[in-house]
Design an enzyme around this catalytic site. Structure first.
Site, PDB file in Angstrom:
ATOM      1  N   GLY A 155      21.606 -94.714  -7.176  1.00 15.68           N
ATOM      2  CA  GLY A 155      22.525 -94.483  -6.055  1.00 15.68           C
ATOM      3  C   GLY A 155      23.951 -94.467  -6.598  1.00 15.68           C
ATOM      4  N   ILE A 157      26.168 -96.831  -7.227  1.00 17.95           N
ATOM      5  CA  ILE A 157      26.537 -97.785  -8.285  1.00 17.95           C
ATOM      6  C   ILE A 157      25.836 -97.419  -9.596  1.00 17.95           C
ATOM      7  CG2 ILE A 157      26.597-100.224  -8.960  1.00 17.95           C
ATOM      8  CD1 ILE A 157      26.562-100.919  -5.931  1.00 17.95           C
ATOM      9  N   SER A 176      14.520 -93.299  -9.937  1.00 17.90           N
ATOM     10  CA  SER A 176      15.062 -93.392  -8.596  1.00 17.90           C
ATOM     11  C   SER A 176      14.058 -92.822  -7.622  1.00 17.90           C
ATOM     12  CB  SER A 176      16.365 -92.578  -8.515  1.00 17.90           C
ATOM     13  OG  SER A 176      17.296 -93.218  -7.697  1.00 17.90           O
ATOM     14  N   ARG A 177      14.173 -93.240  -6.349  1.00 21.89           N
ATOM     15  CA  ARG A 177      13.257 -92.717  -5.330  1.00 21.89           C
ATOM     16  C   ARG A 177      13.386 -91.203  -5.233  1.00 21.89           C
ATOM     17  NH1 ARG A 177      14.782 -96.693  -0.536  1.00 21.89           N
ATOM     18  NH2 ARG A 177      16.746 -96.201  -1.519  1.00 21.89           N
ATOM     19  N   THR A 236      22.858-106.434 -11.897  1.00 22.75           N
ATOM     20  CA  THR A 236      23.973-106.672 -10.964  1.00 22.75           C
ATOM     21  C   THR A 236      23.517-106.354  -9.543  1.00 22.75           C
ATOM     22  OG1 THR A 236      24.763-104.420 -11.354  1.00 22.75           O
ATOM     23  CG2 THR A 236      25.853-106.176 -12.598  1.00 22.75           C
ATOM     24  N   ARG A 238      20.142-107.502  -7.283  1.00 24.60           N
ATOM     25  CA  ARG A 238      19.749-108.736  -6.598  1.00 24.60           C
ATOM     26  C   ARG A 238      18.827-109.512  -7.523  1.00 24.60           C
ATOM     27  NH1 ARG A 238      23.445-108.159  -3.767  1.00 24.60           N
ATOM     28  NH2 ARG A 238      23.540-108.051  -1.484  1.00 24.60           N
ATOM     29  N   GLU A 267      20.061-118.026  -5.822  1.00 25.71           N
ATOM     30  CA  GLU A 267      21.490-118.346  -5.891  1.00 25.71           C
ATOM     31  C   GLU A 267      21.828-119.485  -4.937  1.00 25.71           C
ATOM     32  OE1 GLU A 267      23.963-114.849  -5.410  1.00 25.71           O
ATOM     33  OE2 GLU A 267      22.793-113.813  -6.926  1.00 25.71           O
ATOM     34  N   HIS A 285      27.701-113.890  -9.568  1.00 21.54           N
ATOM     35  CA  HIS A 285      27.720-112.863  -8.506  1.00 21.54           C
ATOM     36  C   HIS A 285      29.143-112.350  -8.235  1.00 21.54           C
ATOM     37  CE1 HIS A 285      25.168-111.295  -4.915  1.00 21.54           C
ATOM     38  NE2 HIS A 285      26.108-110.421  -5.256  1.00 21.54           N
ATOM     39  N   GLY A 287      30.074-109.022  -8.773  1.00 24.47           N
ATOM     40  CA  GLY A 287      30.063-107.555  -8.751  1.00 24.47           C
ATOM     41  C   GLY A 287      31.215-106.923  -7.984  1.00 24.47           C
TER      42      GLY A 287
HETATM   43  C1  GLV Z   1      27.028-107.649  -3.120  1.00 24.79           C
HETATM   44  O1  GLV Z   1      26.191-108.196  -3.766  1.00 24.79           O
HETATM   45  C2  GLV Z   1      26.768-106.650  -2.150  1.00 24.79           C
HETATM   46  O2  GLV Z   1      25.598-106.352  -1.871  1.00 24.79           O
HETATM   47  O3  GLV Z   1      27.727-106.113  -1.591  1.00 24.79           O
END
Ligand code: GLV
Length: 319
Positions: A155, A157, A176-177, A236, A238, A267, A285, A287
């Protein structure tokens, strides 16, 4: 005037927008709002602006009441929201895609550099006051030029991370899908492969897929064993996409070379086995953690809320 509950501290710009039209009840405590307090506060809310640390499930939606119209997550990931439970109650759920793309790709690439060039190890060594001097074989890492980056989840990112990798002279494969836009694929020189191929050909693997039942422990012992022993894994996206215990074992036993993690399975707890390892870089976390990005995320979430409360289509609904 509607009642908007904000579940945690957000930049003032977003609160100002909300306050201009509605009554805003924002949690401002130093810690996350507790579940009991949250359940109490949402009662009678027309809108909830939620942070990713808060679970938005049927219980919370019912505690809010039937007047609740919108849940606006201040995050692109929405695994904290039971979207089905929202839909079943006629509640619109929204997230914040786009505005955090570049910041998150920066952190992904930062972790790629930290892992492959052993920057965390070097920093820890100096801070620990250990003796060191330049040496031909001192803290040697791995070059990126000419290596292959495997992007899981292509996607926004994933594509932004691939752009950075291309600038560092890397080849790109992705899983990717769906196929990405052919012009973008050509510009990046990116080739779509299945996960099995990606695991075996990549020198660095960066995870950018959403988390859900289909991606729970997508990377476990079997997938780690399929990687080259010189491969680095960066997450980065989940935490639970990776089986942390299996990753720690793979890092300890040299099944892969190293890893960089911005997200964790439970987390803020980090698997204790990871804490003992030199070949993993751990960051908490971060990002989307820039002033500009967090402001843009909160403002987009506010715009989503305001649109739904006005009876309009929100800018970024989920699904
Ligand atoms: C951060 O982890 C987000 O999903 O925006």
């Amino acid at each position: 005037m509607s009642r908007v509950v904000v579940t945690g501290r957000v930049p003032e710009a977003a609160l100002e927008k909300l306050r201009a039209e509605h009554e805003v009840d924002a949690w401002t405590g130093p810690e996350s709002i507790g579940r009991e307090e949250l359940l109490r506060r949402v009662a009678g809310a027309d809108a909830i602006l939620s942070l990713l640390t808060e679970r938005v499930d049927g219980e919370l939606l019912d505690a809010a009441g039937p007047q609740l119209k919108v849940v606006s997550n201040v995050a692109v990931g929405y695994d904290n929201i039971d979207v089905r439970a929202c839909t079943a109650r006629g509640i619109v759920a929204t997230n914040t895609p786009g505005v955090l793309t570049e910041a998150t790709a920066d952190i992904a690439f930062g972790l790629i550099l930290m892992a492959t060039r052993r920057l965390g190890e070097g920093e820890r060594l100096i801070r620990a006051g250990q003796p060191w001097k330049w040496g031909m074989f001192f803290l040697l890492g791995s070059s990126l030029q000419g290596k292959t980056l495997g992007v899981v989840g292509m996607g926004g990112i994933g594509q932004a991370t691939a752009r950075r990798a291309k600038a560092f002279g890397m080849d790109i494969v992705y899983q990717s899908r769906s196929e990405i836009d052919s012009a973008i694929a050509a510009e990046l020189g990116a080739r779509r492969v299945d996960l099995d191929e990606l695991l075996t050909v990549s020198d660095v693997i960066s995870l950018h897929c959403p988390y859900g039942p289909n991606t729970h422990h997508l990377i476990g012992a079997e997938q780690l064993s399929a990687m080259k022993s010189s491969t680095y894994l960066v997450n980065t996206a989940r935490g639970p996409i990776v089986n942390e215990a299996a990753l720690a074992a793979a890092l300890r036993e040299g099944v892969i070379a190293g890893a960089g993690l911005d997200v964790f399975e439970k987390e803020p707890t980090v698997h204790p086995d990871l804490l003992d390892l030199e070949n993993v870089t751990l960051v908490p976390h971060l990002g989307s953690a820039t002033i500009e990005t967090r402001t843009a995320m909160a403002v987009l979430a506010a715009d989503n809320t305001l649109a739904v409360l006005r009876g309009e289509q929100p800018p970024t609904p989920i699904g």
